[in-house]
Design a protein around this motif. Structure first.
Motif, mmCIF file in Angstrom:
data_model
loop_
_atom_site.group_PDB
_atom_site.id
_atom_site.type_symbol
_atom_site.label_atom_id
_atom_site.label_comp_id
_atom_site.label_asym_id
_atom_site.label_seq_id
_atom_site.Cartn_x
_atom_site.Cartn_y
_atom_site.Cartn_z
ATOM 1 N N ILE A 1 0.852 -1.202 0.000
ATOM 2 C CA ILE A 1 0.000 0.000 0.000
ATOM 3 C C ILE A 1 0.887 1.250 0.000
ATOM 4 C CG2 ILE A 1 -1.612 1.377 1.413
ATOM 5 C CD1 ILE A 1 -2.948 -1.278 2.227
ATOM 6 N N ARG A 2 1.911 1.253 0.852
ATOM 7 C CA ARG A 2 2.825 2.421 0.896
ATOM 8 C C ARG A 2 3.411 2.667 -0.495
ATOM 9 N NH1 ARG A 2 3.945 1.997 6.697
ATOM 10 N NH2 ARG A 2 4.635 -0.095 7.168
ATOM 11 N N ALA A 3 3.932 1.582 -1.098
ATOM 12 C CA ALA A 3 4.609 1.721 -2.396
ATOM 13 C C ALA A 3 3.622 2.205 -3.471
ATOM 14 C CB ALA A 3 5.231 0.387 -2.802
ATOM 15 N N GLY A 4 2.423 1.626 -3.471
ATOM 16 C CA GLY A 4 1.418 2.003 -4.473
ATOM 17 C C GLY A 4 0.985 3.448 -4.317
ATOM 18 N N ASN A 5 0.777 3.873 -3.061
ATOM 19 C CA ASN A 5 0.374 5.264 -2.796
ATOM 20 C C ASN A 5 1.436 6.233 -3.308
ATOM 21 O OD1 ASN A 5 -2.023 4.689 -1.526
ATOM 22 N ND2 ASN A 5 -1.258 4.956 0.556
ATOM 23 N N THR B 1 3.371 10.371 -6.789
ATOM 24 C CA THR B 1 4.511 11.016 -7.466
ATOM 25 C C THR B 1 4.304 11.037 -8.984
ATOM 26 O OG1 THR B 1 5.686 8.959 -7.000
ATOM 27 C CG2 THR B 1 6.447 10.848 -5.831
ATOM 28 N N ALA B 2 3.535 10.086 -9.504
ATOM 29 C CA ALA B 2 3.257 10.073 -10.943
ATOM 30 C C ALA B 2 2.148 11.063 -11.311
ATOM 31 C CB ALA B 2 2.870 8.670 -11.385
ATOM 32 N N ASP C 1 9.178 15.368 0.940
ATOM 33 C CA ASP C 1 9.440 14.150 1.699
ATOM 34 C C ASP C 1 8.426 13.997 2.846
ATOM 35 O OD1 ASP C 1 11.108 11.858 2.283
ATOM 36 O OD2 ASP C 1 11.611 12.931 4.130
ATOM 37 N N TRP C 2 8.056 15.131 3.430
ATOM 38 C CA TRP C 2 7.075 15.116 4.519
ATOM 39 C C TRP C 2 5.718 14.634 4.001
ATOM 40 C CZ3 TRP C 2 6.989 15.187 9.628
ATOM 41 C CH2 TRP C 2 5.765 15.405 10.263
ATOM 42 N N VAL C 3 5.363 15.144 2.820
ATOM 43 C CA VAL C 3 4.073 14.758 2.226
ATOM 44 C C VAL C 3 4.080 13.253 1.907
ATOM 45 C CG1 VAL C 3 2.547 15.086 0.236
ATOM 46 C CG2 VAL C 3 3.613 17.073 1.319
ATOM 47 N N LEU C 4 5.191 12.793 1.346
ATOM 48 C CA LEU C 4 5.279 11.364 0.993
ATOM 49 C C LEU C 4 5.220 10.479 2.234
ATOM 50 C CD1 LEU C 4 7.894 11.343 -1.901
ATOM 51 C CD2 LEU C 4 5.408 11.200 -2.040
ATOM 52 N N ARG C 5 5.738 10.991 3.332
ATOM 53 C CA ARG C 5 5.681 10.270 4.611
ATOM 54 C C ARG C 5 4.229 9.883 4.938
ATOM 55 N NH1 ARG C 5 9.251 9.872 8.355
ATOM 56 N NH2 ARG C 5 8.416 9.250 10.337
ATOM 57 N N GLY C 6 3.321 10.824 4.701
ATOM 58 C CA GLY C 6 1.900 10.556 4.927
ATOM 59 C C GLY C 6 1.398 9.445 4.015
ATOM 60 N N PHE C 7 1.828 9.484 2.748
ATOM 61 C CA PHE C 7 1.386 8.440 1.816
ATOM 62 C C PHE C 7 2.009 7.088 2.156
ATOM 63 C CE2 PHE C 7 0.749 12.376 -0.702
ATOM 64 C CZ PHE C 7 -0.625 12.338 -0.634
ATOM 65 N N GLY D 1 0.639 5.157 19.746
ATOM 66 C CA GLY D 1 0.355 6.408 19.042
ATOM 67 C C GLY D 1 -0.416 6.123 17.772
ATOM 68 N N ALA D 2 -1.066 7.160 17.253
ATOM 69 C CA ALA D 2 -1.864 6.996 16.033
ATOM 70 C C ALA D 2 -2.042 8.346 15.364
ATOM 71 C CB ALA D 2 -3.231 6.397 16.381
ATOM 72 N N VAL D 3 -2.317 8.306 14.081
ATOM 73 C CA VAL D 3 -2.778 9.531 13.409
ATOM 74 C C VAL D 3 -3.856 9.148 12.403
ATOM 75 C CG1 VAL D 3 -0.808 9.520 11.770
ATOM 76 C CG2 VAL D 3 -2.169 11.607 12.075
ATOM 77 N N ILE D 4 -5.020 9.738 12.612
ATOM 78 C CA ILE D 4 -6.108 9.581 11.634
ATOM 79 C C ILE D 4 -5.632 10.316 10.393
ATOM 80 C CG2 ILE D 4 -8.519 10.145 11.109
ATOM 81 C CD1 ILE D 4 -9.004 10.356 14.166
ATOM 82 N N ASN D 5 -5.810 9.726 9.215
ATOM 83 C CA ASN D 5 -5.340 10.459 8.036
ATOM 84 C C ASN D 5 -6.104 10.116 6.774
ATOM 85 O OD1 ASN D 5 -3.484 8.483 6.265
ATOM 86 N ND2 ASN D 5 -3.277 7.987 8.442
ATOM 87 N N SER D 6 -6.154 11.157 5.904
ATOM 88 C CA SER D 6 -6.757 10.987 4.581
ATOM 89 C C SER D 6 -5.704 10.586 3.568
ATOM 90 C CB SER D 6 -7.389 12.302 4.113
ATOM 91 O OG SER D 6 -8.433 12.668 4.980
ATOM 92 N N GLN D 7 -4.438 10.901 3.875
ATOM 93 C CA GLN D 7 -3.391 10.636 2.891
ATOM 94 C C GLN D 7 -3.342 9.159 2.504
ATOM 95 O OE1 GLN D 7 -0.412 12.995 5.226
ATOM 96 N NE2 GLN D 7 0.450 13.352 3.208
ATOM 97 N N GLY D 8 -3.581 8.304 3.492
ATOM 98 C CA GLY D 8 -3.499 6.862 3.250
ATOM 99 C C GLY D 8 -4.552 6.335 2.306
ATOM 100 N N ILE D 9 -5.686 7.049 2.185
ATOM 101 C CA ILE D 9 -6.764 6.506 1.353
ATOM 102 C C ILE D 9 -7.076 7.398 0.145
ATOM 103 C CG2 ILE D 9 -7.900 5.012 3.031
ATOM 104 C CD1 ILE D 9 -9.131 8.529 2.416
ATOM 105 N N MET D 10 -6.156 8.342 -0.145
ATOM 106 C CA MET D 10 -6.398 9.208 -1.310
ATOM 107 C C MET D 10 -6.360 8.429 -2.618
ATOM 108 S SD MET D 10 -4.477 12.749 -0.654
ATOM 109 C CE MET D 10 -4.892 13.832 0.696
ATOM 110 N N GLN D 11 -5.551 7.352 -2.612
ATOM 111 C CA GLN D 11 -5.505 6.469 -3.794
ATOM 112 C C GLN D 11 -6.262 5.201 -3.409
ATOM 113 O OE1 GLN D 11 -4.404 7.245 -6.712
ATOM 114 N NE2 GLN D 11 -3.251 9.113 -6.290
ATOM 115 N N SER D 12 -7.583 5.316 -3.329
ATOM 116 C CA SER D 12 -8.365 4.214 -2.765
ATOM 117 C C SER D 12 -8.220 2.877 -3.509
ATOM 118 C CB SER D 12 -9.831 4.614 -2.620
ATOM 119 O OG SER D 12 -10.318 5.076 -3.829
ATOM 120 N N PRO D 13 -8.017 2.854 -4.853
ATOM 121 C CA PRO D 13 -7.871 1.538 -5.513
ATOM 122 C C PRO D 13 -6.671 0.748 -4.993
ATOM 123 C CG PRO D 13 -8.243 3.260 -7.146
ATOM 124 C CD PRO D 13 -7.995 3.960 -5.834
#
Ligand SMILES: Cc1cc2nc3c(=O)[nH]c(=O)nc-3n(C[C@H](O)[C@H](O)[C@H](O)COP(=O)(O)O)c2cc1C
Length: 226
Positions: free
Chosen positions: A58-62, A67-68, A113-119, A163-175
């Protein structure tokens, strides 16, 4: 931990130790979180708890898709970009986080790099994808209920030292998430929660975000005491 201590002490965690989180502990946290109220007790939520190789995919796909320049494909409405006071608050917490990390305004590489960290789900050992039953799609109650359970989950995690962080970044590429977490088509992907043991040396983990005062947030009608 006392309730106040959990709620006041919790902050979003964006840097994790690599140590695994026992499955039994995650089950305990989810069970606690599910004491949340929901509309007519529908409990519309489901939790897809992902770790190891599937999470790495999932990390790699996001990252690859973001980035593409593949456009976001969230499965819920996002509304217009923030303006006014909402934009100010968004910038406010970003400044706190970048300040803590020592990322300068013009440092495009570190900002990226910070943004990609979220993805990458903040390189956390676990990611919980919250979904809800597609039969409820269109109602605002189901996403509301998912928000309630997500907040309860991050507080329950905090009470156990996680610890946790609720995030949208992880599901922006839902497929990507749907494929690697094997999420059935009859569930709507709502939000991601990165989860793990906080890295005590990660500067952004110390950031305490601000809150507007109660005088701005609440209106009291009909009270005679003050
Ligand atoms: C619905 C929702 C989506 C969020 N999305 C992100 C995100 O994509 N990336 C991120 O770093 N933080 C994200 N956050 C965390 C917020 O930035 C954070 O909760 C807020 O700044 C308050 O800080 P605190 O959680 O430390 O109190 C999200 C939080 C919520 C509730």
């Amino acid at each position: 931990m006392e309730y106040d201590e959990v709620v006041r002490g919790r902050r979003s965690i964006r840097g994790y130790l690599p140590d695994p989180v026992p499955r039994a502990l995650i089950e305990e946290i989810i069970e606690l979180a599910m004491r949340s109220p929901s509309s007519m007790n529908t409990q519309p939520w489901r939790f897809h708890v992902v770790t190891g190789e599937p999470l790495d995919r999932i990390r790699a796909g996001n990252v690859e898709r973001m980035t593409a320049g593949v456009p976001e494909s969230r499965e819920f409405r996002t509304g217009r970009p923030f303006e006014g006071v909402h934009r100010e608050r968004q910038i406010g917490v970003a400044k706190q986080l970048f300040g803590a990390m020592g990322i300068a305004r013009d440092d495009a590489a570190r900002r990226q790099d910070w943004v990609l960290r979220g993805f990458r789900q903040f390189d956390a050992p676990v990611c919980v994808i919250i979904t809800y039953d597609r039969a409820l799609h269109g109602s605002d109650d189901a996403p509301f209920d998912c928000g309630a359970v997500a907040t309860a989950l991050v507080n329950a995690a905090w009470s156990r030292g996680l610890g946790a962080v609720i995030n949208s970044q992880g599901i922006m590429q839902s497929p990507v998430v749907r494929e690697h977490a094997s999420i059935p088509a009859d569930e709507v992907i709502m939000k991601a929660i990165a989860l793990g043991w906080p890295d005590p040396d990660f500067p952004a983990n110390a950031v305490v975000s601000e809150r507007k005062p109660i005088s701005e947030a609440a209106v009291f009608i009909g009270f005679t005491d003050g």
